[in-house]
Design a protein around this motif. Structure first.
Motif, PDB file in Angstrom:
ATOM      1  N   SER A 159       0.840  -1.202   0.000  1.00  0.00           N
ATOM      2  CA  SER A 159       0.000   0.000   0.000  1.00  0.00           C
ATOM      3  C   SER A 159       0.871   1.247   0.000  1.00  0.00           C
ATOM      4  CB  SER A 159      -0.920   0.032   1.234  1.00  0.00           C
ATOM      5  OG  SER A 159      -1.770  -1.092   1.271  1.00  0.00           O
ATOM      6  N   LEU A 160       0.340   2.305  -0.604  1.00  0.00           N
ATOM      7  CA  LEU A 160       1.020   3.597  -0.645  1.00  0.00           C
ATOM      8  C   LEU A 160       0.110   4.651  -0.034  1.00  0.00           C
ATOM      9  CD1 LEU A 160       3.328   5.466  -1.700  1.00  0.00           C
ATOM     10  CD2 LEU A 160       2.009   5.684  -3.825  1.00  0.00           C
ATOM     11  N   LYS A 161       0.646   5.437   0.909  1.00  0.00           N
ATOM     12  CA  LYS A 161      -0.093   6.526   1.543  1.00  0.00           C
ATOM     13  C   LYS A 161       0.710   7.815   1.381  1.00  0.00           C
ATOM     14  CE  LYS A 161      -2.975   3.495   3.545  1.00  0.00           C
ATOM     15  NZ  LYS A 161      -4.405   3.347   3.189  1.00  0.00           N
ATOM     16  N   VAL A 162       0.286   8.667   0.443  1.00  0.00           N
ATOM     17  CA  VAL A 162       0.937   9.959   0.222  1.00  0.00           C
ATOM     18  C   VAL A 162       0.124  10.998   0.976  1.00  0.00           C
ATOM     19  CG1 VAL A 162       1.610  11.682  -1.484  1.00  0.00           C
ATOM     20  CG2 VAL A 162       1.837   9.239  -2.013  1.00  0.00           C
ATOM     21  N   TRP A 208       3.844   2.908  -9.989  1.00  0.00           N
ATOM     22  CA  TRP A 208       3.147   1.713 -10.450  1.00  0.00           C
ATOM     23  C   TRP A 208       2.455   1.028  -9.277  1.00  0.00           C
ATOM     24  CZ3 TRP A 208       6.020  -3.195 -12.663  1.00  0.00           C
ATOM     25  CH2 TRP A 208       5.057  -4.107 -13.132  1.00  0.00           C
ATOM     26  N   LEU A 209       1.134   1.074  -9.285  1.00  0.00           N
ATOM     27  CA  LEU A 209       0.326   0.358  -8.305  1.00  0.00           C
ATOM     28  C   LEU A 209      -0.030  -0.977  -8.945  1.00  0.00           C
ATOM     29  CD1 LEU A 209      -2.026   3.328  -7.292  1.00  0.00           C
ATOM     30  CD2 LEU A 209       0.232   2.738  -6.357  1.00  0.00           C
ATOM     31  N   ALA A 225      -0.812  -5.108  -9.771  1.00  0.00           N
ATOM     32  CA  ALA A 225      -1.958  -5.967  -9.482  1.00  0.00           C
ATOM     33  C   ALA A 225      -1.880  -6.520  -8.064  1.00  0.00           C
ATOM     34  CB  ALA A 225      -2.012  -7.102 -10.493  1.00  0.00           C
ATOM     35  N   GLY A 226      -2.950  -6.310  -7.302  1.00  0.00           N
ATOM     36  CA  GLY A 226      -2.991  -6.785  -5.931  1.00  0.00           C
ATOM     37  C   GLY A 226      -2.631  -5.750  -4.898  1.00  0.00           C
ATOM     38  N   SER A 227      -2.066  -4.609  -5.304  1.00  0.00           N
ATOM     39  CA  SER A 227      -1.834  -3.553  -4.318  1.00  0.00           C
ATOM     40  C   SER A 227      -3.195  -3.062  -3.830  1.00  0.00           C
ATOM     41  CB  SER A 227      -1.007  -2.423  -4.918  1.00  0.00           C
ATOM     42  OG  SER A 227      -1.753  -1.686  -5.860  1.00  0.00           O
ATOM     43  N   LYS A 228      -3.237  -2.441  -2.660  1.00  0.00           N
ATOM     44  CA  LYS A 228      -4.539  -2.166  -2.050  1.00  0.00           C
ATOM     45  C   LYS A 228      -4.492  -0.905  -1.210  1.00  0.00           C
ATOM     46  CE  LYS A 228      -3.306  -5.091   1.876  1.00  0.00           C
ATOM     47  NZ  LYS A 228      -3.637  -6.311   2.662  1.00  0.00           N
ATOM     48  N   ASP A 229      -5.661  -0.313  -1.038  1.00  0.00           N
ATOM     49  CA  ASP A 229      -5.852   0.807  -0.100  1.00  0.00           C
ATOM     50  C   ASP A 229      -4.845   1.925  -0.319  1.00  0.00           C
ATOM     51  OD1 ASP A 229      -7.893  -0.713   1.091  1.00  0.00           O
ATOM     52  OD2 ASP A 229      -6.465  -1.706   2.418  1.00  0.00           O
ATOM     53  N   ASN A 230      -4.551   2.234  -1.572  1.00  0.00           N
ATOM     54  CA  ASN A 230      -3.613   3.314  -1.882  1.00  0.00           C
ATOM     55  C   ASN A 230      -4.315   4.667  -1.760  1.00  0.00           C
ATOM     56  OD1 ASN A 230      -1.287   1.603  -2.881  1.00  0.00           O
ATOM     57  ND2 ASN A 230      -2.904   0.915  -4.276  1.00  0.00           N
ATOM     58  N   GLU A 231      -3.616   5.648  -1.202  1.00  0.00           N
ATOM     59  CA  GLU A 231      -4.165   6.986  -1.020  1.00  0.00           C
ATOM     60  C   GLU A 231      -3.120   8.029  -1.401  1.00  0.00           C
ATOM     61  OE1 GLU A 231      -5.503   7.384   2.989  1.00  0.00           O
ATOM     62  OE2 GLU A 231      -6.874   5.661   2.888  1.00  0.00           O
ATOM     63  N   ILE A 232      -3.530   9.001  -2.193  1.00  0.00           N
ATOM     64  CA  ILE A 232      -2.633  10.089  -2.590  1.00  0.00           C
ATOM     65  C   ILE A 232      -3.378  11.402  -2.375  1.00  0.00           C
ATOM     66  CG2 ILE A 232      -1.367  11.161  -4.490  1.00  0.00           C
ATOM     67  CD1 ILE A 232      -0.995   8.399  -5.700  1.00  0.00           C
ATOM     68  N   ASN A 233      -2.782  12.298  -1.602  1.00  0.00           N
ATOM     69  CA  ASN A 233      -3.394  13.594  -1.334  1.00  0.00           C
ATOM     70  C   ASN A 233      -2.336  14.685  -1.428  1.00  0.00           C
ATOM     71  OD1 ASN A 233      -5.585  15.273  -0.683  1.00  0.00           O
ATOM     72  ND2 ASN A 233      -5.067  15.249   1.492  1.00  0.00           N
ATOM     73  N   ASP A 255      -2.543  -0.681 -12.040  1.00  0.00           N
ATOM     74  CA  ASP A 255      -2.699  -1.959 -12.728  1.00  0.00           C
ATOM     75  C   ASP A 255      -3.200  -2.983 -11.724  1.00  0.00           C
ATOM     76  OD1 ASP A 255      -2.543  -4.091 -14.425  1.00  0.00           O
ATOM     77  OD2 ASP A 255      -0.377  -4.287 -14.323  1.00  0.00           O
ATOM     78  N   THR A 256      -4.425  -2.767 -11.242  1.00  0.00           N
ATOM     79  CA  THR A 256      -4.913  -3.571 -10.138  1.00  0.00           C
ATOM     80  C   THR A 256      -6.319  -4.074 -10.410  1.00  0.00           C
ATOM     81  OG1 THR A 256      -5.539  -1.486  -9.094  1.00  0.00           O
ATOM     82  CG2 THR A 256      -3.523  -2.494  -8.337  1.00  0.00           C
ATOM     83  N   LEU A 257      -6.699  -5.126  -9.700  1.00  0.00           N
ATOM     84  CA  LEU A 257      -8.025  -5.698  -9.872  1.00  0.00           C
ATOM     85  C   LEU A 257      -9.051  -4.885  -9.090  1.00  0.00           C
ATOM     86  CD1 LEU A 257      -7.126  -9.474  -9.477  1.00  0.00           C
ATOM     87  CD2 LEU A 257      -7.419  -8.174 -11.590  1.00  0.00           C
ATOM     88  N   ALA A 258     -10.185  -4.619  -9.723  1.00  0.00           N
ATOM     89  CA  ALA A 258     -11.248  -3.877  -9.046  1.00  0.00           C
ATOM     90  C   ALA A 258     -11.796  -4.698  -7.885  1.00  0.00           C
ATOM     91  CB  ALA A 258     -12.362  -3.546 -10.033  1.00  0.00           C
ATOM     92  N   ASN A 259     -12.170  -4.014  -6.808  1.00  0.00           N
ATOM     93  CA  ASN A 259     -12.770  -4.680  -5.666  1.00  0.00           C
ATOM     94  C   ASN A 259     -13.874  -3.793  -5.109  1.00  0.00           C
ATOM     95  OD1 ASN A 259     -11.432  -2.685  -4.028  1.00  0.00           O
ATOM     96  ND2 ASN A 259      -9.566  -3.897  -4.242  1.00  0.00           N
TER      97      ASN A 259
END
Length: 324
Positions: free
Chosen positions: A56-59, A89-90, A92-100, A114-118
């Motif tokens: 996960s990435l939290k900016v 690059w997010l 496939a399978g990365s999750k809960d990414n937030e950029i602000n 490049d991730t699967l919709a959920n």
């Protein structure tokens, strides 16, 4: 072989000094990289920030303390040169990414989701500027993204490309394309719902939903929307109270839109897409739904009543420049 390094995600990334990235900078599986306000990240040629499967990435930028992602070349000649580094690059399978409150510029692809919709958004992105990319500003492939107060501009293929299905909602955002050279294949928005497999068979990937509220799509070319759609299902997209440069005939997907009227940006040549001209057709043409979803614009200006379309709320020109 691509050189890479695993980021230590046990604590937030230090913001007191700049970071220079070579090769692939990897957020490993089940790790969360927190990037605090004011952090500056510089990339060498082709360097990439890669959020791996399960990561996960939290900016966490703030108004006045943005997080910046750009090339390591800071001399004047490279100020506005696209393609100087790779991408965020997010995968496939990365999750809960937030950029602000981020600034992402002068790369190849600003963000590649490049991730699967959920059921939950793969990426929440707000108050962010992406500009001057040699391919795409925000590229999504079968993802789930919700964004507001975005300004994505001047990318060679498209500023926003939503492909291979997914679920997308964007509010109060400005997507423009004034790519140098005025290429006829340069768009503000590109939609695609299929791919051709190794057997040359067309595989459909229809969208679940695409929603735009109070958004601008404008640029040099007369056509700013590109629809590469093969699915025979219902129209997957909806434009509510948007300002659009569009040649094709309208259908029921366009609700109370402003069509082919110049928004009168302050200075599109220098990527200033604020609206200060009282004659702009974007002023007072949005729906209050957008203002409810994003009550402050990207500059922190309060949206009251019927808002201006786009990421910037209308602010009158200051007649006395000395006050600035």
């Amino acid at each position: 072989y691509i050189p890479y390094s695993i980021i230590d995600c046990s604590r937030p990334l230090p913001s007191d000094k700049p970071h220079i990235v070579y090769g692939y900078w990897v957020v490993d599986s089940e790790s969360t990289l927190v990037i605090p306000a004011g952090t500056k990240i510089y990339f060498a040629p082709d360097a990439t920030l890669w959020v791996y499967d399960g990561g996960s990435l939290k900016v966490q930028g703030q108004r006045g303390q943005i997080v910046s992602f750009q090339s390591m070349r800071l001399d004047a000649h490279y100020k506005d040169v696209a393609g100087q580094w790779g991408r965020i690059w997010l995968s496939a399978g990365s999750k809960d990414n937030e950029i602000n409150y981020a600034l992402i510029k002068n790369g190849t692809v600003g963000i590649w989701a490049d991730t699967l919709a959920n059921n939950n958004p793969t990426l929440l992105i707000n108050n962010t500027i992406i500009k001057n990319m040699s391919a795409v500003g925000l590229l999504a492939q079968g993802s789930s993204i919700r964004g507001s107060n975005l300004v994505i501009s001047n990318c060679q293929t498209a500023s926003l490309a939503l492909t291979l299905g997914g679920n997308y909602s964007f509010y109060q955002s400005t997507f423009t394309n004034y790519w140098a050279g005025n290429l006829k294949t340069t768009y503000s928005l590109l939609l695609n719902d299929y791919y051709v497999d190794q057997k040359q068979q067309t595989q459909l990937r229809p969208f679940d939903r695409i929603e735009f509220i109070n958004c601008i799509f404008y640029g040099h070319n007369e056509e700013q929307l590109s629809f590469d759609l093969k699915s025979k299902s219902a129209i997957p997209y909806k434009f509510d109270y948007c300002l659009i440069r569009h040649k094709a005939s309208l259908n029921e997907a366009y609700v109370n839109c402003v069509i082919n009227q110049d928004p009168l940006f302050v200075d599109f040549a220098n990527s200033n897409f604020e609206i200060t001209d009282s004659k702009s057709p974007a002023i007072g043409r949005g729906t209050s739904t957008g203002a409810t979803l994003a009550p402050l614009d990207i500059n922190g200006v309060f949206r009251s009543g019927i808002p201006t379309i786009g990421a910037y709320e209308y602010t009158p020109k200051d007649p006395n420049p000395s006050n600035r």
